[in-house]
Design a protein around this motif. Structure first.
Motif, PDB file in Angstrom:
ATOM      1  N   PHE A 115      60.105  13.793  37.974  1.00  0.00           N
ATOM      2  CA  PHE A 115      61.487  13.560  38.022  1.00  0.00           C
ATOM      3  C   PHE A 115      62.485  14.419  38.311  1.00  0.00           C
ATOM      4  CE2 PHE A 115      65.468  12.163  36.267  1.00  0.00           C
ATOM      5  CZ  PHE A 115      65.872  11.089  37.380  1.00  0.00           C
ATOM      6  N   ILE A 116      61.982  15.740  37.447  1.00  0.00           N
ATOM      7  CA  ILE A 116      62.884  16.960  37.810  1.00  0.00           C
ATOM      8  C   ILE A 116      62.561  18.051  38.546  1.00  0.00           C
ATOM      9  CG2 ILE A 116      64.047  16.386  35.304  1.00  0.00           C
ATOM     10  CD1 ILE A 116      62.462  18.671  34.228  1.00  0.00           C
ATOM     11  N   SER A 117      61.285  17.889  38.906  1.00  0.00           N
ATOM     12  CA  SER A 117      60.680  18.902  39.683  1.00  0.00           C
ATOM     13  C   SER A 117      61.326  19.275  40.984  1.00  0.00           C
ATOM     14  CB  SER A 117      59.100  18.449  40.036  1.00  0.00           C
ATOM     15  OG  SER A 117      58.360  19.373  41.040  1.00  0.00           O
ATOM     16  N   LEU A 118      61.626  20.578  41.161  1.00  0.00           N
ATOM     17  CA  LEU A 118      61.964  21.066  42.496  1.00  0.00           C
ATOM     18  C   LEU A 118      60.955  21.017  43.520  1.00  0.00           C
ATOM     19  CD1 LEU A 118      63.979  24.298  41.342  1.00  0.00           C
ATOM     20  CD2 LEU A 118      64.833  21.972  41.818  1.00  0.00           C
ATOM     21  N   HIS A 119      59.928  20.595  43.404  1.00  0.00           N
ATOM     22  CA  HIS A 119      58.876  20.694  44.653  1.00  0.00           C
ATOM     23  C   HIS A 119      59.108  19.383  45.501  1.00  0.00           C
ATOM     24  CE1 HIS A 119      56.668  24.131  43.542  1.00  0.00           C
ATOM     25  NE2 HIS A 119      56.639  23.734  42.309  1.00  0.00           N
ATOM     26  N   THR A 120      59.903  18.311  44.985  1.00  0.00           N
ATOM     27  CA  THR A 120      59.958  17.179  45.371  1.00  0.00           C
ATOM     28  C   THR A 120      61.135  17.303  46.564  1.00  0.00           C
ATOM     29  OG1 THR A 120      59.559  15.703  43.246  1.00  0.00           O
ATOM     30  CG2 THR A 120      60.787  14.626  45.237  1.00  0.00           C
ATOM     31  N   GLY A 121      60.616  17.140  47.605  1.00  0.00           N
ATOM     32  CA  GLY A 121      61.774  17.178  49.050  1.00  0.00           C
ATOM     33  C   GLY A 121      61.576  18.390  49.496  1.00  0.00           C
ATOM     34  N   GLU A 122      60.888  19.288  49.030  1.00  0.00           N
ATOM     35  CA  GLU A 122      60.873  20.868  49.466  1.00  0.00           C
ATOM     36  C   GLU A 122      60.550  20.971  50.683  1.00  0.00           C
ATOM     37  OE1 GLU A 122      58.560  25.130  48.117  1.00  0.00           O
ATOM     38  OE2 GLU A 122      58.257  23.218  47.016  1.00  0.00           O
ATOM     39  N   GLU A 123      61.152  22.074  51.548  1.00  0.00           N
ATOM     40  CA  GLU A 123      60.885  22.251  52.945  1.00  0.00           C
ATOM     41  C   GLU A 123      59.513  23.109  52.852  1.00  0.00           C
ATOM     42  OE1 GLU A 123      60.499  22.127  55.972  1.00  0.00           O
ATOM     43  OE2 GLU A 123      62.768  22.091  56.529  1.00  0.00           O
ATOM     44  N   LYS A 124      58.910  23.167  54.147  1.00  0.00           N
ATOM     45  CA  LYS A 124      57.711  23.991  54.133  1.00  0.00           C
ATOM     46  C   LYS A 124      58.397  25.628  54.261  1.00  0.00           C
ATOM     47  CE  LYS A 124      55.512  21.174  57.345  1.00  0.00           C
ATOM     48  NZ  LYS A 124      54.766  20.978  59.044  1.00  0.00           N
ATOM     49  N   LYS A 125      57.480  26.340  53.295  1.00  0.00           N
ATOM     50  CA  LYS A 125      57.677  27.658  52.963  1.00  0.00           C
ATOM     51  C   LYS A 125      57.953  28.509  53.986  1.00  0.00           C
ATOM     52  CE  LYS A 125      55.840  27.667  48.221  1.00  0.00           C
ATOM     53  NZ  LYS A 125      55.891  26.139  48.381  1.00  0.00           N
ATOM     54  N   GLU A 126      56.963  28.492  55.202  1.00  0.00           N
ATOM     55  CA  GLU A 126      57.042  29.106  56.281  1.00  0.00           C
ATOM     56  C   GLU A 126      58.375  29.056  57.238  1.00  0.00           C
ATOM     57  OE1 GLU A 126      54.694  27.170  55.716  1.00  0.00           O
ATOM     58  OE2 GLU A 126      53.057  28.322  55.064  1.00  0.00           O
ATOM     59  N   LYS A 127      59.008  27.644  57.055  1.00  0.00           N
ATOM     60  CA  LYS A 127      60.336  27.329  57.784  1.00  0.00           C
ATOM     61  C   LYS A 127      61.220  28.132  56.991  1.00  0.00           C
ATOM     62  CE  LYS A 127      62.565  23.624  60.053  1.00  0.00           C
ATOM     63  NZ  LYS A 127      62.407  22.356  60.513  1.00  0.00           N
TER      64      LYS A 127
ATOM     65  N   GLN B 138      56.814  29.298  43.821  1.00  0.00           N
ATOM     66  CA  GLN B 138      55.558  29.804  43.824  1.00  0.00           C
ATOM     67  C   GLN B 138      55.187  30.289  45.345  1.00  0.00           C
ATOM     68  OE1 GLN B 138      52.883  27.132  41.930  1.00  0.00           O
ATOM     69  NE2 GLN B 138      53.203  27.982  40.142  1.00  0.00           N
ATOM     70  N   TYR B 139      56.208  30.883  46.003  1.00  0.00           N
ATOM     71  CA  TYR B 139      56.130  31.446  47.264  1.00  0.00           C
ATOM     72  C   TYR B 139      55.061  32.596  47.483  1.00  0.00           C
ATOM     73  CZ  TYR B 139      59.930  28.714  49.637  1.00  0.00           C
ATOM     74  OH  TYR B 139      60.532  27.715  50.140  1.00  0.00           O
ATOM     75  N   PRO B 140      54.389  32.345  48.292  1.00  0.00           N
ATOM     76  CA  PRO B 140      53.050  33.555  48.150  1.00  0.00           C
ATOM     77  C   PRO B 140      53.653  35.031  48.577  1.00  0.00           C
ATOM     78  CG  PRO B 140      52.879  32.150  50.156  1.00  0.00           C
ATOM     79  CD  PRO B 140      53.772  31.612  49.315  1.00  0.00           C
ATOM     80  N   PRO B 141      53.199  35.904  47.968  1.00  0.00           N
ATOM     81  CA  PRO B 141      53.704  37.369  48.071  1.00  0.00           C
ATOM     82  C   PRO B 141      53.287  37.736  49.518  1.00  0.00           C
ATOM     83  CG  PRO B 141      51.718  37.349  46.255  1.00  0.00           C
ATOM     84  CD  PRO B 141      52.319  35.835  46.828  1.00  0.00           C
ATOM     85  N   VAL B 142      53.835  38.664  50.082  1.00  0.00           N
ATOM     86  CA  VAL B 142      53.568  39.247  51.428  1.00  0.00           C
ATOM     87  C   VAL B 142      52.487  40.273  51.138  1.00  0.00           C
ATOM     88  CG1 VAL B 142      54.366  40.468  53.307  1.00  0.00           C
ATOM     89  CG2 VAL B 142      55.782  38.602  52.508  1.00  0.00           C
TER      90      VAL B 142
END
Length: 432
Positions: A8-20, A208-212
């Motif tokens: 319910f409180i997760s920020l992953h809900t409705g998350e945009e694609k990381k590349e975009k 958890q964005y992947p490191p470059v």
């Protein structure tokens, strides 16, 4: 149940694609061409708003300002260890800061209105509350940027984090050579930039964005320690400033209580008040409409300061009506009022009138009982030989009498008046 709550409180809900998201962040970093022109225009608008003390204009400037781009980019780059992006973000932020300071300084230098307005003053003393606003505003901003539906938070973040007004205030400090304003406002700007960057770093790490680049654990710890040290270095001065602000408000409340109990409740009309908290000792100055304090009364007032916990404080009561005109005007300007020379003349005439006037209602009633033979009695003061060393103030009684009645005992009236008004300068005149 617990899993449902976290979902319910997760920020992953409705998350945009990381590349975009990364692509959008990179596109808003650069300050060239149109972005630079928009920034310069926003700075001019914000400077005008601060100059004329218009909150609405300042808010408009914050909404169109593109300053958030490189700051969010720096936090994003730090979180994914993209040091090329970090370098580019830092470079563009420096360019934006320099251009903003330059434009605002030029504006305030050529502006004919250089009075320090309340909107300017509000950006010169940052404290811990500004840190909280910047941090939580930054959290909202980066959360909105990582959503598929961006929604309404972005304009609100631009207003709440308030990057533009502190920079313009710093420019005002440079233009007027008021470096305390410059450093205070630039510190507020630095707080906003830093904590927006930190909040971006934390959210990107949480998502958890992947490191470059893959870096070793030791280097990652160094980054975390450096961030922690910087956070403390940025926060500590704000705690001190918040404590100072709290103490100043407490002092002002005690002064107001002192004024109410010792002056207002006694019917004294206060026309001027000035509180200097940052001096050592602290100073409070007053001037009154007609009340004149004796040396003994002044001594008692100084002792009473301790009763209100106003320690290390000096009190000064301005009793020379000729030298407080400027102070009255300055105080009323602070309250956004206008006082003309005509008002000052009227005020001076009222004070002069009070010097001649005697509140003789009760005196006339007593005279009517003690000396009923006196008719049409009036009492006032008369100054003889003004503007000389031999100036005398006479208390004059004018009267008429019925000639058919007995002679009036002038000596007895004279003695009674001397006792009544505590003066030997009495003159009794019969009107024909």
């Amino acid at each position: 149940m617990i899993n449902n709550f976290f979902d319910f409180i997760s920020l992953h809900t409705g998350e945009e694609k990381k590349e975009k998201v990364l692509e959008n962040i990179k596109s808003n970093i650069s300050f060239r061409g149109s972005n630079l022109w928009i920034l310069a225009c926003a700075i001019v608008i914000a400077s005008v708003g601060l100059n004329v003390n218009s909150t609405a204009v300042i808010i408009g400037a914050m909404l169109i300002s593109p300053l958030m781009g490189p700051i969010v980019g720096a936090g994003f780059a730090l979180a994914i260890f993209d040091f090329d992006l970090l370098k580019k973000s830092g470079k563009n932020l420096l360019i934006a800061t320099f251009v903003s300071l330059l434009v605002s300084t030029i504006y305030f230098f050529i502006s004919p209105f250089k009075e320090t307005q309340s909107e300017l003053l509000a950006r010169t003393s940052p404290n811990i509350y500004d840190v909280m606003i910047a941090f939580f505003g930054g959290l909202v901003g980066v959360i909105a940027l990582t959503r598929v539906e961006k929604g309404n938070p972005i304009p609100g973040v631009a207003i709440a984090t308030a990057l533009m007004p502190p920079l313009c205030t710093a420019g005002y400090g440079l233009a007027t050579a008021n470096f305390s304003y410059f450093f205070g406002a630039f510190y507020l700007y630095s707080i906003n930039c830093f904590f927006i960057c930190i909040s971006t770093f934390l959210i990107i790490k949480y998502l958890q964005y992947p490191p470059v680049k893959i870096i070793n654990e030791k280097f990652e710890k160094k980054i975390r320690y450096s961030i922690t040290v910087l956070i403390f270095l940025m926060i500590l001065p704000s705690f001190y400033l918040a404590y100072t602000l709290f103490q100043e408000k407490k002092f002002n409340q005690k002064v107001e209580q002192f004024v109410t109990n010792e002056f207002a409740n006694n019917g004294y009309t206060l026309i001027y008040k000035n509180i200097s908290y940052k001096t050592n000792p602290k100073k409070i100055e007053f001037a009154f409409h007609s009340k004149k304090f004796t040396p003994h009364e002044l001594k008692d007032l100084k002792k009473k300061l301790l009763q209100y916990d106003l320690t290390n404080t000096e009190i000064n009561i301005r009793q020379d009506t000729k030298d407080i005109k400027g102070e009255i005007l300055n105080e009323l300007r602070k309250q956004n009022k206008t006082l003309t020379d005509k008002d000052i003349i009227i005020n001076n005439l009222n004070q002069e009138l009070n010097e001649y006037k005697i509140d003789n209602t009760e005196t006339l009633k007593e005279l009517a009982i003690l000396f009923p033979e006196l008719k049409d009695v009036s009492i006032g003061r008369h100054i003889t030989n003004p503007n000389t060393d031999s100036t005398t103030t006479l208390t004059v009684l004018l009267y008429q009498t019925d000639k058919s009645k007995q002679e009036i005992d002038i000596k007895k009236i004279d003695l009674w008046l001397k006792q009544k008004f505590k003066t030997d300068d009495i003159k009794i005149v019969q009107q024909q």
